[in-house]
Design an enzyme around this catalytic site. Structure first.
Site, PDB file in Angstrom:
ATOM      1  N   GLU A 149       2.830  23.966  11.985  1.00 31.51           N
ATOM      2  CA  GLU A 149       1.881  22.853  12.079  1.00 31.51           C
ATOM      3  C   GLU A 149       2.622  21.510  12.016  1.00 31.51           C
ATOM      4  O   GLU A 149       2.227  20.542  12.641  1.00 31.51           O
ATOM      5  CB  GLU A 149       0.899  22.956  10.895  1.00 31.51           C
ATOM      6  CG  GLU A 149      -0.269  22.007  10.958  1.00 31.51           C
ATOM      7  CD  GLU A 149      -1.210  22.170   9.756  1.00 31.51           C
ATOM      8  OE1 GLU A 149      -0.933  23.022   8.884  1.00 31.51           O
ATOM      9  OE2 GLU A 149      -2.208  21.436   9.696  1.00 31.51           O
ATOM     10  N   GLY A 199      -8.429  27.809   6.234  1.00 29.14           N
ATOM     11  CA  GLY A 199      -9.012  27.667   4.893  1.00 29.14           C
ATOM     12  C   GLY A 199      -7.958  27.803   3.810  1.00 29.14           C
ATOM     13  O   GLY A 199      -7.894  28.840   3.136  1.00 29.14           O
TER      14      GLY A 199
END
Ligand SMILES: Cc1cc2nc3c(=O)[nH]c(=O)nc-3n(C[C@H](O)[C@H](O)[C@H](O)COP(=O)(O)OP(=O)(O)OC[C@H]3O[C@@H](n4cnc5c(N)ncnc54)[C@H](O)[C@@H]3O)c2cc1C
Length: 393
Positions: free
Chosen positions: A255, A126
């Site tokens: 990531e 988030g």
């Protein structure tokens, strides 16, 4: 030269053994069938749990946190073996796991990581908000601190709690998740980068609303997350107040990196399919298309060489940093060109049911957006890798 064989990382003997063990395990545990109507994340979750049951998730995570205490190269080898079989990769949780490994307390790591690796708890990320994507530091979700904590009895009392208000956007698969790695501002006066704090948010907490959004490819990957005075305890904070920006940079650096070789092996399979088809249809494909296939091959080779280099760096103890933006740009270019070319070579995929290349083509368009847009990666390379601003040397 063929692109559909396992990547050669100069595997030492123990890695060859691991590959052999994994191949034997795969022979006994084939990829399960996706059930009719089963949402992709649910199917992938079943696959995640099966892989974990064999000990094939979190190979480079210390054993005390539920991993196997091996090296990133061992995890790379497992991803690669899956990729060359066209199987879905190991679940992409490594970047969240790294955020917890580096920033969470010992107690949090012991509680949260084994369940994350096992797939007992599914996590989402988030970070982005309606007004804060590229400009992540401009987020407005606010966690207000209250210093009179809750008394749980037995002498245990949280020293403080927070109430969180705000909205997140593009939260992938929040509707299937138990926890969200949440970023919120905890200081309205400090500069943005020093006022962001990370939390672990249980998504069943009162005040949390998750609303899925339908994307162009028909998937409901994204969600909006509404946070309406959600109460979080101090023990649900990851790191100290103000550490959220550093945690976010660590998370996105992992990531963006090229070590998910399952991806690369999947590209390799498609490059090989293009090569085979072009040879079979010799004289039928225009020269322009043949040269595009050549460029796809070059992109793939560059990526593989780059992944080898990154693996060597990681084995030498280097943590992921802003250089991962180079990986992200190389992967984006390779992926987008590959699926664009594949659609020209296999135009029937545009129409036929289950046109997998078409589905991958659609998703490849998002590669230049998720994990930070290509423009932002180039800015990072200019500012933080080349240090072209702020008088940096
Ligand atoms: C498939 C997918 C999955 C995602 N999953 C998640 C998730 O799980 N969790 C999460 O938190 N987020 C997620 N995101 C959100 C993603 O991180 C953001 O979409 C991305 O950072 C861009 O932000 P934005 O959409 O607000 O675009 P904006 O920031 O509004 O950008 C719009 C355009 O302006 C350009 N731009 C903006 N600023 C600059 C600048 N300074 N210099 C040059 N150009 C600039 C951008 O490159 C872009 O082209 C996901 C996105 C996608 C596509």
């Amino acid at each position: 030269m063929r692109a559909d064989t396992p990547l050669d990382f100069g595997d030492p003997a123990d890695l060859e053994r691991l590959r052999g063990d994994f191949r034997a395990w795969l022979a006994e545990h084939p990829l399960p069938e996706r059930l009719p109507g089963e949402p992709l994340p649910v199917f992938l979750h079943r696959w995640h749990r099966l892989l974990h049951s064999g000990g094939w998730v979190g190979l480079d995570v210390p054993e005390r946190y539920g991993g196997r205490g091996l090296t990133p190269l061992h995890q790379v080898a497992v991803s690669d073996e899956l990729g060359v079989r066209g199987a879905p990769g190991v679940p992409r949780i490594g970047y969240l796991a790294h955020a917890l490994l580096e920033f969470a307390s010992e107690d949090q790591r012991r509680r949260l990581l084994p369940r994350m690796l096992a797939g007992d708890d599914v996590w989402c990320q988030g970070f982005s908000e309606p007004g804060a994507g590229s400009d992540l530091a401009g987020m407005s979700t606010y966690a207000e601190r209250h210093d009179h904590g809750h008394d749980h009895g037995h002498g245990h009392r949280d020293s403080a709690y927070y109430t969180v208000r705000g909205q997140k956007l593009w939260t992938s698969y929040a509707q299937y998740s138990a926890y969200c790695l949440l970023l919120a501002r905890t200081d309205r006066t400090a500069p943005p980068h020093a006022s962001i704090t990370a939390f672990v948010l249980p998504l069943d907490r009162p005040g949390v609303t998750v609303r899925p959004l339908r994307a162009a490819n028909g998937d409901d990957e994204f969600c909006e997350l509404f946070l309406d005075d959600v109460r979080l305890t101090e023990s649900e904070r990851i790191g100290g107040e103000g550490d959220g920006w550093a945690l976010a940079m660590t998370t996105v650096s992992y990531e963006r990196n090229a070590l998910d070789t399952g991806h690369l092996s999947k590209y390799g399979l498609l490059v090989e399919r293009l090569r085979r088809t072009a040879r079979e249809r010799r004289g039928q494909l225009p020269d322009g298309l043949l040269s595009e296939i050549g460029r796809c091959f070059v992109d793939y080779e560059v990526l593989v060489a780059h992944a080898r280099r990154r693996t060597a760096e990681r084995l030498a103890g280097q943590v992921a940093g802003p250089e991962s933006s180079i990986d992200k740009l190389l992967m984006t270019r390779a992926e987008q060109r590959l699926y664009e070319t594949a659609l020209k070579v296999f135009p029937e995929e545009l129409h036929g049911p289950g046109g997998e290349v078409f589905a991958e083509y659609l998703y490849s368009r998002a590669a230049s957006v998720y994990g930070g847009t290509s423009q932002i990666q180039r800015n990072i390379i200019a500012k933080r890798v080349l240090r072209l601003t702020d008088g940096g040397g």
